[in-house]
Write a protein that holds these residues in place. Structure first.
Motif, mmCIF file in Angstrom:
data_model
loop_
_atom_site.group_PDB
_atom_site.id
_atom_site.type_symbol
_atom_site.label_atom_id
_atom_site.label_comp_id
_atom_site.label_asym_id
_atom_site.label_seq_id
_atom_site.Cartn_x
_atom_site.Cartn_y
_atom_site.Cartn_z
ATOM 1 N N LEU A 1 -16.114 22.385 22.117
ATOM 2 C CA LEU A 1 -14.809 22.502 22.776
ATOM 3 C C LEU A 1 -14.911 22.222 24.276
ATOM 4 C CD1 LEU A 1 -13.254 25.645 21.030
ATOM 5 C CD2 LEU A 1 -12.755 23.228 20.605
ATOM 6 N N GLY A 2 -15.985 22.729 24.909
ATOM 7 C CA GLY A 2 -16.157 22.478 26.333
ATOM 8 C C GLY A 2 -16.345 21.002 26.633
ATOM 9 N N SER A 3 -17.139 20.321 25.817
ATOM 10 C CA SER A 3 -17.356 18.884 26.014
ATOM 11 C C SER A 3 -16.061 18.102 25.849
ATOM 12 C CB SER A 3 -18.404 18.376 25.022
ATOM 13 O OG SER A 3 -19.655 18.994 25.234
ATOM 14 N N VAL A 4 -15.279 18.475 24.817
ATOM 15 C CA VAL A 4 -14.001 17.791 24.588
ATOM 16 C C VAL A 4 -13.042 18.074 25.737
ATOM 17 C CG1 VAL A 4 -11.967 17.699 23.101
ATOM 18 C CG2 VAL A 4 -14.248 17.753 22.088
ATOM 19 N N GLY B 1 -24.383 10.138 30.989
ATOM 20 C CA GLY B 1 -23.735 11.435 30.973
ATOM 21 C C GLY B 1 -23.605 11.950 29.554
ATOM 22 N N GLY B 2 -23.477 13.262 29.424
ATOM 23 C CA GLY B 2 -23.251 13.840 28.116
ATOM 24 C C GLY B 2 -24.496 14.418 27.473
ATOM 25 N N ILE C 1 -20.512 15.890 31.360
ATOM 26 C CA ILE C 1 -19.468 14.875 31.259
ATOM 27 C C ILE C 1 -19.901 13.730 30.345
ATOM 28 C CG2 ILE C 1 -20.301 13.792 33.401
ATOM 29 C CD1 ILE C 1 -16.642 13.884 32.202
ATOM 30 N N HIS C 2 -19.093 13.479 29.313
ATOM 31 C CA HIS C 2 -19.295 12.312 28.452
ATOM 32 C C HIS C 2 -18.484 11.156 29.027
ATOM 33 C CE1 HIS C 2 -20.794 15.377 25.669
ATOM 34 N NE2 HIS C 2 -21.359 14.397 24.983
ATOM 35 N N LEU D 1 -18.951 10.964 22.552
ATOM 36 C CA LEU D 1 -18.488 12.346 22.447
ATOM 37 C C LEU D 1 -18.271 12.731 20.988
ATOM 38 C CD1 LEU D 1 -17.336 15.005 23.613
ATOM 39 C CD2 LEU D 1 -15.121 13.838 23.770
ATOM 40 N N LEU D 2 -17.646 11.846 20.202
ATOM 41 C CA LEU D 2 -17.402 12.124 18.794
ATOM 42 C C LEU D 2 -18.726 12.274 18.038
ATOM 43 C CD1 LEU D 2 -15.527 12.361 16.347
ATOM 44 C CD2 LEU D 2 -15.568 9.848 16.181
ATOM 45 N N ALA D 3 -19.651 11.338 18.286
ATOM 46 C CA ALA D 3 -20.946 11.398 17.595
ATOM 47 C C ALA D 3 -21.711 12.659 17.963
ATOM 48 C CB ALA D 3 -21.764 10.155 17.934
#
Length: 218
Positions: free
Chosen positions: A10-13, A111-112, A53-54, A60-62
């Protein structure tokens, strides 16, 4: 879904959505993501801040799917703090190797949690690799499934990613393998050693006293 797994996703999204609605401000690439230019300016915090940050929705999905599929079972063994610690330590170690390549002239930004997510796959293979999983009407050894996932991720990176991103993912796999195989101290000990190193850097002798005056903390 275990709490650390859920909140990491959730935080990444949430951060990515905020980044997207802000129309991808340039300061994110300049001062948050990991790249050679920022490192040459001395912005070493990007070794950690870039994990937040992505830069690409597909990644991000993967990563979200990977953290859910491989991180949740590990969190049930390690606990929430253990999972977060592993993600951060693997990510920072991968970023250190990536930074060395970037300083040698490797172009692009990173990033990510891509490296950390592949690290979870490595750890999952070590913890559950002996199990057999029913998949599409057949039975597959869990370790072989993990190898397949790693192969697909790395192949996709070789096809469409930058050299910097490829180094980042490979470094994450290597760091995780060293951790789970006990070639490196466990993530908790690495974190403690880092904090001690930071304290030693703050240590200095206050001038004006005798030569044998004890060193003071400031």
């Amino acid at each position: 879904m275990p709490p650390a797994t859920l909140w990491t996703i959730l935080g990444s999204v949430g951060i990515f959505v905020a980044f997207a609605f802000a129309d991808g401000p340039s300061w994110v690439g300049d001062h948050v993501a990991l790249g050679g230019a920022a490192l040459r300016r001395g912005e070493i915090w990007t070794l950690a801040s870039s994990l937040l940050i992505h830069l690409d929705a597909r990644e991000l999905l993967a990563n979200g799917i990977g953290i859910w599929a491989f991180g949740a079972p590990l969190e049930r063994i390690w606990g929430a703090l253990g999972l977060v610690r592993f993600l951060v330590v693997v990510g920072v170690l991968a970023n250190v190797a990536t930074a060395a390549f970037a300083l040698l002239g490797g172009p692009g930004l990173v990033g990510g949690l891509g490296a950390s997510t592949l690290g979870l796959v490595v750890a999952w293979a070590e913890a559950f690799g002996h199990l057999r999983i029913g998949l599409f009407g057949s039975v597959i050894v869990a370790r072989h499934l993990a190898y397949f996932v790693l192969g697909v991720a790395l192949l996709g990176s070789f096809v469409s990613g930058s050299a910097l991103h490829i180094v980042h993912l490979l470094a994450g796999v290597a760091a995780a393998w060293l951790l789970v195989r006990r070639r490196l101290p466990p993530p908790r000990e690495l974190a403690v050693r880092f904090l001690r190193w930071r304290k030693r850097r703050r240590l200095r002798v206050v001038p004006g006293g005798p030569r044998d005056e004890p060193t003071r903390w400031n």
